[in-house]
Design a protein around this motif. Structure first.
Motif, mmCIF file in Angstrom:
data_model
loop_
_atom_site.group_PDB
_atom_site.id
_atom_site.type_symbol
_atom_site.label_atom_id
_atom_site.label_comp_id
_atom_site.label_asym_id
_atom_site.label_seq_id
_atom_site.Cartn_x
_atom_site.Cartn_y
_atom_site.Cartn_z
ATOM 1 N N TYR A 172 -41.509 -79.343 36.077
ATOM 2 C CA TYR A 172 -40.930 -78.033 35.788
ATOM 3 C C TYR A 172 -39.456 -78.002 36.186
ATOM 4 O O TYR A 172 -39.093 -78.436 37.286
ATOM 5 N N PHE A 173 -38.635 -77.472 35.270
ATOM 6 C CA PHE A 173 -37.202 -77.372 35.514
ATOM 7 C C PHE A 173 -36.710 -75.997 35.061
ATOM 8 O O PHE A 173 -37.187 -75.463 34.053
ATOM 9 N N SER A 174 -35.760 -75.456 35.795
ATOM 10 C CA SER A 174 -35.257 -74.125 35.469
ATOM 11 C C SER A 174 -33.741 -74.080 35.593
ATOM 12 O O SER A 174 -33.176 -74.465 36.612
ATOM 13 N N TYR A 175 -33.105 -73.594 34.521
ATOM 14 C CA TYR A 175 -31.668 -73.347 34.524
ATOM 15 C C TYR A 175 -31.466 -71.837 34.480
ATOM 16 O O TYR A 175 -31.613 -71.216 33.424
ATOM 17 N N ALA A 176 -31.167 -71.233 35.608
ATOM 18 C CA ALA A 176 -30.889 -69.799 35.665
ATOM 19 C C ALA A 176 -29.424 -69.556 35.315
ATOM 20 O O ALA A 176 -28.573 -70.432 35.500
ATOM 21 N N THR A 177 -29.122 -68.378 34.790
ATOM 22 C CA THR A 177 -27.750 -68.027 34.450
ATOM 23 C C THR A 177 -27.331 -66.749 35.179
ATOM 24 O O THR A 177 -28.133 -65.835 35.359
ATOM 25 N N LYS A 178 -26.074 -66.726 35.569
ATOM 26 C CA LYS A 178 -25.517 -65.571 36.282
ATOM 27 C C LYS A 178 -24.097 -65.351 35.808
ATOM 28 O O LYS A 178 -23.322 -66.293 35.691
ATOM 29 N N HIS A 179 -23.761 -64.097 35.526
ATOM 30 C CA HIS A 179 -22.392 -63.780 35.124
ATOM 31 C C HIS A 179 -21.911 -62.533 35.855
ATOM 32 O O HIS A 179 -21.339 -61.619 35.256
ATOM 33 N N THR A 180 -22.172 -62.508 37.147
ATOM 34 C CA THR A 180 -21.738 -61.408 37.995
ATOM 35 C C THR A 180 -21.063 -61.971 39.243
ATOM 36 O O THR A 180 -21.169 -63.166 39.540
ATOM 37 N N ARG A 181 -20.377 -61.114 39.961
ATOM 38 C CA ARG A 181 -19.741 -61.501 41.215
ATOM 39 C C ARG A 181 -19.686 -60.292 42.135
ATOM 40 O O ARG A 181 -19.821 -59.152 41.693
ATOM 41 N N LYS A 182 -19.468 -60.552 43.403
ATOM 42 C CA LYS A 182 -19.416 -59.483 44.384
ATOM 43 C C LYS A 182 -17.978 -59.018 44.570
ATOM 44 O O LYS A 182 -17.086 -59.809 44.886
#
Length: 510
Positions: free
Chosen positions: A358-368
């Motif tokens: 099992y492999f997972s590529y999560a994506t994020k386009h936010t910042r603090k």
């Protein structure tokens, strides 16, 4: 007196909500029509080009990015096809060096590569739909033995899993007697005279790569295989699936469904005024008209509900519009399947199997920004997703309602990619966490890749960065899919050789 004070506020709030729904409808409808128009335009131009003499080689020069050491596009240059082929060959050679650490793993007595099956997400489409346009940005053309089924744009996770099984194995799609009676649709669907991988079994397994809700289709299919849930196929098992790869996968639901119109009280019913209500009306009317040319070009996947005018008539249209029948009344469609509440219930039965990778590529386009999570940038986020990215950052679960699961915290669900919360994409984690390992942060040289563990990494990208428009992701598109496909084509044995995890780290950290 209090009523007089609250009434104007309520009116103002309703006006704001209606305005937001109108804006959402316009944005989503515009994007949908632009994709549809692009598909038509590509097909028309392809037809015209085919009727003309081939132009000189330099007329096909392509513009591609040169990437600096920080991974940013520093400039663009034009090359002809031969140079572009050389560049692709070089890129693949570099990626091959990355995957050599896995070793060459083949099934005992079987040296043919198992096929890779690409599973689209919501509003997605397969190879048979939208003409020459590719949901995967043409990634399926980069390697051989890649299958791209069309599973319906809005059908439920369960129904997609059923369709996928018969797409591969062949035969008439059987949704199950009990389920068809429960949700009010025909038990049987389309017939595949010849399966796309008819020899599929434990000794001839497959790799599944799912984008967004597609990964839940992969997990649900593997569960049904383990449960021997397909009539007439009593030898199925979870080992029919060799690997599952999640790309921006919706494994734990998303708070976005509440913004689109699902009620947070139950995660199933729709609000009276919402984007989803407009979607529901449009889809039902599209299905009722049943225009063959349009249905052949794009389908929502509800043929087993017999919604067309020549089967349902005017009374059928009336009943579905009023919510008395049909997939939306039965809540047998994909959006309710993506609520956190539904994910909690589904994840209680979906397992991480010990012989599957099992492999997972999560994506994020936010910042603090100071103490608030916000979209990373306006220009860098797709226009379809920016408004929702901001809303997901700001969304809070209603305080008067019980949390969707025991340890729920709003702050865990603020990072997102414009469609899904990043925390949902990492690995199955609610109501219990499945075995997992983050690649590239806490790994050591003594660790090895093992089946039955979710290896995950997080990429800086929005939800549709790696689909439809290949040019948007540029060279990162090639690196991602080359890494996924080469891993699938080399990792083909259930007992993995002990190799250092450094090779995996170089592959995942794009």
């Amino acid at each position: 007196m209090s009523v007089w004070i609250l009434t104007p506020r309520r009116i103002l709030w309703d006006v704001v909500c209606i305005a937001e729904v109108i804006v959402s409808v316009v944005v989503h409808l515009s994007y949908g029509l632009s994709v549809f128009g692009s598909a038509v335009w590509i097909d028309v131009m392809s037809t015209l080009s085919a009727s003309r003499p081939q132009s000189r080689r330099h007329a096909h020069a392509r513009v591609h990015p040169i990437v600096d050491e920080n991974g940013e596009n520093s400039k663009f240059v034009a090359d002809d096809d031969d140079d572009d082929d050389d560049e692709r060959a070089t890129t693949r050679a570099v990626k091959q060096q990355h995957v050599e650490g896995f070793g060459a793993h083949v099934l005992e007595g079987h040296h043919e590569k198992p096929p890779i099956v690409l599973l689209h997400g919501i509003f997605g489409f397969g190879k048979e739909k939208l003409g020459s346009l590719s949901y995967w940005g043409g990634a399926e053309q980069r390697y051989d033995r890649i299958l791209v089924p069309d599973l319906g744009a809005l059908t439920s996770i369960h129904d997609r899993a059923c369709l996928l099984f018969y797409y591969l194995k062949g035969g008439t799609v059987d949704f199950g007697l009990k389920r068809s009676q429960q949700f009010g649709h025909s038990r049987f669907g389309r017939t595949y005279e010849q399966g796309h991988y008819a020899e599929w079994d434990e000794n001839h397994p497959i790799h599944l790569v799912g984008h967004s809700s597609g990964v839940q289709v992969a997990r649900h299919l593997q569960h049904m295989l383990a449960e021997k849930a397909f009539p007439g196929h009593k030898t199925t098992s979870a080992d029919w699936v060799l690997s599952v790869t999640s790309l921006s996968g919706a494994m734990n639901g998303t708070t976005r469904v509440f913004l689109d119109g699902i009620c947070p009280e139950d995660g199933q019913t729709m609000k009276t005024i919402s984007l989803l209500q407009f979607l529901r009306i449009g889809v039902l009317f599209y299905e009722w008209l049943d225009i063959p040319a349009l249905k052949k070009y794009y389908a929502f996947g509800f043929d087993h509900y017999n919604l067309s005018w020549h089967k349902a008539g005017m009374s059928g249209l009336r009943d579905t519009m009023l919510g008395r029948s049909g997939p939306f009344a039965a809540r047998n469609w994909v959006i309710p399947d993506l609520s956190i509440q539904h994910a909690v219930e589904v994840n209680k039965k979906l397992q991480t199997y010990p012989n599957t990778y099992y492999f997972s590529y999560a994506t994020k386009h936010t910042r603090k920004v100071f103490s608030q999570i916000l979209p990373k940038s306006f220009l860098g986020t797709h226009p379809l997703l920016f408004l929702r990215a901001l809303q997901i950052c700001l969304w809070r679960h209603p305080s008067h309602l019980p949390p969707p699961y025991d340890v729920y915290r709003d702050e865990d669900w603020q990072d997102n990619d414009g469609a899904l919360n990043t925390v949902s994409q990492l690995y199955p984690r609610i109501p219990i966490e499945h075995p997992h390992c983050e690649i590239g942060t806490e790994s050591t040289n003594d660790e090895v890749l093992q089946p039955g563990i979710w290896y995950y990494t997080t990429l800086q990208a929005d939800h549709i960065y790696f689909i439809v428009n290949r040019d948007r992701a540029g060279v990162h598109f090639d690196l991602l899919y080359d890494g996924i496909f080469q891993r699938c084509h080399t990792q083909m044995r259930r007992v993995l050789k002990c190799q250092p995890v450094e090779a995996v780290k170089s592959l995942c950290n794009l």
